[in-house]
Write an enzyme that holds these catalytic residues in place. Sequence first.
Site, short mmCIF file in Angstrom:
data_model
loop_
_atom_site.label_atom_id
_atom_site.label_comp_id
_atom_site.label_asym_id
_atom_site.label_seq_id
_atom_site.Cartn_x
_atom_site.Cartn_y
_atom_site.Cartn_z
N THR A 39 0.38 20.12 11.27
CA THR A 39 1.21 20.43 12.64
C THR A 39 2.44 21.55 12.01
O THR A 39 2.04 22.56 12.05
CB THR A 39 1.64 19.07 13.22
OG1 THR A 39 2.58 18.58 12.16
CG2 THR A 39 0.81 18.26 13.91
N LYS A 59 -0.88 14.96 5.64
CA LYS A 59 -0.03 15.79 6.20
C LYS A 59 1.37 15.32 6.40
O LYS A 59 1.51 14.12 6.57
CB LYS A 59 -0.70 16.14 7.59
CG LYS A 59 -0.60 15.25 8.62
CD LYS A 59 0.72 14.82 9.33
CE LYS A 59 1.13 16.52 9.94
NZ LYS A 59 2.38 16.38 10.75
N THR A 112 3.91 7.75 4.91
CA THR A 112 4.38 8.92 5.30
C THR A 112 3.63 9.63 6.63
O THR A 112 3.22 8.78 7.23
CB THR A 112 4.20 10.20 4.49
OG1 THR A 112 4.69 11.34 4.80
CG2 THR A 112 2.88 10.54 3.96
N GLU A 131 10.58 20.71 6.32
CA GLU A 131 10.48 21.78 7.17
C GLU A 131 12.13 22.63 6.76
O GLU A 131 13.07 22.08 6.82
CB GLU A 131 10.97 21.21 8.87
CG GLU A 131 9.66 20.64 9.24
CD GLU A 131 9.66 19.90 10.39
OE1 GLU A 131 8.72 19.83 11.26
OE2 GLU A 131 10.87 19.58 10.74
N ASN A 143 12.57 22.93 14.50
CA ASN A 143 12.61 21.62 15.60
C ASN A 143 13.08 22.26 16.95
O ASN A 143 12.97 21.27 18.04
CB ASN A 143 13.39 20.28 14.95
CG ASN A 143 12.54 20.01 13.99
OD1 ASN A 143 11.57 19.24 14.04
ND2 ASN A 143 12.89 20.02 12.54
N SER A 179 7.39 24.25 22.03
CA SER A 179 7.14 25.62 22.78
C SER A 179 5.80 26.28 21.95
O SER A 179 5.32 25.80 20.81
CB SER A 179 8.34 26.48 22.71
OG SER A 179 8.42 26.70 21.50
#
Length: 465
Positions: A213, A239, A250, A337, A460, A465
């Site tokens: 993702t 992932k 995870t 991230e 985030n 979007s």
Amino acid sequence: MAKTDDKKSRLSDAEKLKTLKKKLKKLKAALKETAAGLEARAEAVVEAAVKPKNPVSPLAPARFPDLPVIEGAEFASGAAGVKYQGRTDVMLVRLAPGTAIAGAFTKSSTRAASVLDCQAKLALKQDTGAGAAIIVNSGNANAFTGRNGQEAVDAVTGGVAKALGVPRERVFSSSTGVIGEPLPAERITAVIGDLAANLDAAGAAGAARAIMTTDTFPKGAAASFEGDGGTINITGIAKGSGMIAPDMATMLVYVFTDAQIAPALLQRMLSARLDQTFNAITVDSDTSTSDALILAATGKSKAAAITDLRSGPARAFGRALEQVMLDLAQQVVKDGEGATKFVEVQVTGAASDADAHRVAMAIANSPLVKTAIAGEDANWGRVVMAVGKSGAEADRDRLTIRFGDMVLAENGWRAPGYDEAAASAYMKRDHLVIGVDLGLGKGRRTAWTCDLTHRYIDINADYRS
């Protein structure tokens, strides 16, 4: 009106020229401003087109590893348009008859429908002779979707069961992505036939990409060792990038081995290695609704069956399994991230292992610690703060804090040999070790985390979007 016209007609040619020059100057200025705006917009468009929206983490491995083929496991991946058109977002795994399955799942009280379904199926007595399958989609978590969530799981797993000729109770599903949106199950079932037709024993790498993702790179790991009479291979894919503080595993992890091992023993082997691997990582302290770890043993290795946890082959299998699990867990952290630094938190001298874990995770989850690391600030005082808030037993005067090999604080005060310049230079590395010794006992635990940068906010803020 006549007076105005008379005044204009009385203007000299010089005055008329001066007025025209003023107007021309204003027009040139307006034109210049418009051109500058258009140029800036054009540069932004070009930058957006050239610069990747989600650049690969600077901590990513140099390449995806070569994964050994696991006999009895076949993989396929495809694009179902779950959220984005033209993006690979579904993976299918077919597992041969004789496969044993074990699993671990999120402890979230708002677990996704697929997690609840997997847990219910693994609670049943396994009919290993029937084969099995795993289907995973990205783009939609199918979490907090009410009755529709289970109906979607039934539709997807039922479609796989029909296509592959395995019982529905032996089809396990996972979903990852946005929470609270109905899963478009019909888009997934529409591609099951194509997936089934393209199953390939060498397709694990493609499957790893299909489940991404916000991940910036696919994650894979492998290990092999000599069992009793043959080689045993282990391959894993995963992932995970955000919403990582799993309290069991995870985001999504799938590990495959050709070892011969019964389901109950396989589950014990898996459960015993969670705390030192997937339960020891964090990116942002948030536990997902969808965390799932499935371990499948096809039993196709020529090595003798593993039947005794005390045996040499069982111990070797345990070491290899933990190696693969830890490798995957650390890759998740390295793809955190916005991460730019990989951080290992080593806690020793605690009153118990449980206390050591509390301290390690308090440090690893602290936004103040993580932002200081992002800013390359050797602010060891924030580590002191995290130890104090952890809830573990601690004594200020017995506490020692290290960054790498440097002692920064000890005996209740800053270390006599503390060197701010050396500590600041150490913080510029992309792999950091924070050591804390509580001086109270033999408890120890290690946790892995990453820094917290503005990129985490950017990702985030735009996630839906």
